[in-house]
Design an enzyme around this catalytic site. Sequence first.
Site, short mmCIF file in Angstrom:
data_model
loop_
_atom_site.label_atom_id
_atom_site.label_comp_id
_atom_site.label_asym_id
_atom_site.label_seq_id
_atom_site.Cartn_x
_atom_site.Cartn_y
_atom_site.Cartn_z
N HIS A 17 0.84 -1.21 0.00
CA HIS A 17 0.00 0.00 0.00
C HIS A 17 0.87 1.25 0.00
O HIS A 17 0.58 2.23 -0.70
CB HIS A 17 -0.89 0.05 1.24
CG HIS A 17 -1.89 -1.06 1.36
ND1 HIS A 17 -1.97 -1.89 2.45
CD2 HIS A 17 -2.86 -1.48 0.51
CE1 HIS A 17 -2.94 -2.76 2.29
NE2 HIS A 17 -3.50 -2.54 1.12
N LYS A 41 -15.76 -8.03 4.83
CA LYS A 41 -14.59 -8.40 5.63
C LYS A 41 -14.83 -8.19 7.11
O LYS A 41 -15.58 -7.30 7.50
CB LYS A 41 -13.37 -7.57 5.20
CG LYS A 41 -12.86 -7.94 3.82
CD LYS A 41 -11.61 -7.15 3.47
CE LYS A 41 -11.11 -7.53 2.08
NZ LYS A 41 -10.00 -6.66 1.67
N ARG A 90 -2.50 -5.71 -8.49
CA ARG A 90 -1.37 -6.61 -8.21
C ARG A 90 -1.25 -7.71 -9.25
O ARG A 90 -0.18 -8.10 -9.62
CB ARG A 90 -1.54 -7.25 -6.83
CG ARG A 90 -1.39 -6.26 -5.69
CD ARG A 90 -1.91 -6.85 -4.41
NE ARG A 90 -3.31 -7.23 -4.58
CZ ARG A 90 -4.00 -7.96 -3.76
NH1 ARG A 90 -3.43 -8.43 -2.68
NH2 ARG A 90 -5.26 -8.23 -3.98
N SER A 128 -3.07 -7.93 2.97
CA SER A 128 -3.20 -7.78 4.42
C SER A 128 -3.53 -9.13 5.07
O SER A 128 -3.03 -9.44 6.14
CB SER A 128 -4.27 -6.75 4.75
OG SER A 128 -3.89 -5.50 4.21
N1 COA Z 1 -0.15 -3.99 -1.97
C1 COA Z 1 -0.47 -4.92 -1.07
N2 COA Z 1 -1.74 -5.35 -0.87
C2 COA Z 1 -2.68 -4.78 -1.61
C3 COA Z 1 -2.41 -3.80 -2.56
C4 COA Z 1 -1.07 -3.40 -2.73
N3 COA Z 1 -0.71 -2.48 -3.63
N4 COA Z 1 -3.56 -3.43 -3.14
C5 COA Z 1 -4.51 -4.16 -2.56
N5 COA Z 1 -3.98 -4.97 -1.65
C6 COA Z 1 -4.66 -5.97 -0.85
C7 COA Z 1 -5.24 -5.45 0.42
O1 COA Z 1 -4.33 -5.59 1.47
C8 COA Z 1 -6.44 -6.33 0.57
O2 COA Z 1 -6.04 -7.53 1.18
P1 COA Z 1 -7.08 -8.41 2.02
O3 COA Z 1 -8.18 -8.79 1.08
O4 COA Z 1 -6.26 -9.53 2.45
O5 COA Z 1 -7.58 -7.54 3.14
C9 COA Z 1 -6.87 -6.63 -0.86
O6 COA Z 1 -5.73 -6.41 -1.62
C10 COA Z 1 -7.88 -5.72 -1.45
O7 COA Z 1 -8.27 -4.81 -0.52
P2 COA Z 1 -8.30 -3.22 -0.59
O8 COA Z 1 -7.53 -2.67 -1.69
O9 COA Z 1 -7.96 -2.73 0.77
O10 COA Z 1 -9.72 -3.00 -0.93
P3 COA Z 1 -10.95 -3.65 -0.24
O11 COA Z 1 -11.42 -4.64 -1.22
O12 COA Z 1 -10.84 -4.11 1.13
O13 COA Z 1 -11.80 -2.37 -0.12
C11 COA Z 1 -13.22 -0.66 -0.76
C12 COA Z 1 -12.54 -1.95 -1.13
C13 COA Z 1 -13.14 -0.34 0.72
C14 COA Z 1 -12.56 0.43 -1.54
C15 COA Z 1 -14.67 -0.89 -1.17
O14 COA Z 1 -15.19 -1.97 -0.42
C16 COA Z 1 -15.50 0.35 -0.98
O15 COA Z 1 -15.47 1.22 -1.81
N6 COA Z 1 -16.28 0.39 0.12
C17 COA Z 1 -17.17 1.49 0.40
C18 COA Z 1 -18.59 1.09 0.02
C19 COA Z 1 -18.85 1.32 -1.43
O16 COA Z 1 -18.75 2.40 -1.96
N7 COA Z 1 -19.20 0.23 -2.12
C20 COA Z 1 -19.51 0.27 -3.52
C21 COA Z 1 -18.30 0.05 -4.37
S1 COA Z 1 -18.72 0.05 -6.09
#
Ligand code: COA
Length: 159
Positions: A17, A41, A90, A128
């Site tokens: 990140h 989650k 990724r 994560s």
């Molecule tokens: N390096 C390391 N890990 C990475 C990464 C990077 N560059 N990019 C993503 N990841 C990992 C994260 O650690 C995470 O790991 P995990 O699944 O083990 O926790 C995973 O990839 C993806 O997670 P993240 O990028 O944190 O996104 P998310 O899927 O948890 O969150 C939100 C997505 C929060 C942006 C989305 O749920 C959201 O927008 N929520 C608000 C509600 C909403 O608007 N919903 C409608 C969306 S259309």
Amino acid sequence: MNIAVYPGSFDPITYGHLDIIARASEIFDRVIVAVSINPGKNPLFSLEERAEMISRECANLKKVTVECFRGLLIEFVREKKASTIIRGLRAISDFEYEFQMALMNKKLYPEAETVFLVASPEFSYLSSSIVKEIASFGGDVSGLVSRHVAVKLQEKYRG
Ligand code: COA
């Protein structure tokens, strides 16, 4: 001013990140790291704990601020008058989910564009969850997260 929002659950923040945040801060005037709730989650850290860890890691990046939000991402983006949503890619496996989210966010709020930054190869295997799994079994997470985050993980799993 070109404001970008980098949303995610950051449970916890990893070097992957931080790589995206640092690179985004070279491109945009301001980057807001938006710590949010992914309804699918069950987080280890509270929103506030996650935001504290990110703020600490980004203290040297002057264009970067950290905020929490609880609702829809596009509402937060609109409120912040941001023009861009940043996501890290990724691997091909990220694409389908990211593609759906980008299109849905565009439909809900056409004024904002999603911009993808390709993860640096050394972090393309990182997530994560995998960091939490290693920490939960007492494994070494140095090189994946900062020392401060590693200590926080240890505290959670010891507790
Ligand atoms: N390096 C390391 N890990 C990475 C990464 C990077 N560059 N990019 C993503 N990841 C990992 C994260 O650690 C995470 O790991 P995990 O699944 O083990 O926790 C995973 O990839 C993806 O997670 P993240 O990028 O944190 O996104 P998310 O899927 O948890 O969150 C939100 C997505 C929060 C942006 C989305 O749920 C959201 O927008 N929520 C608000 C509600 C909403 O608007 N919903 C409608 C969306 S259309």
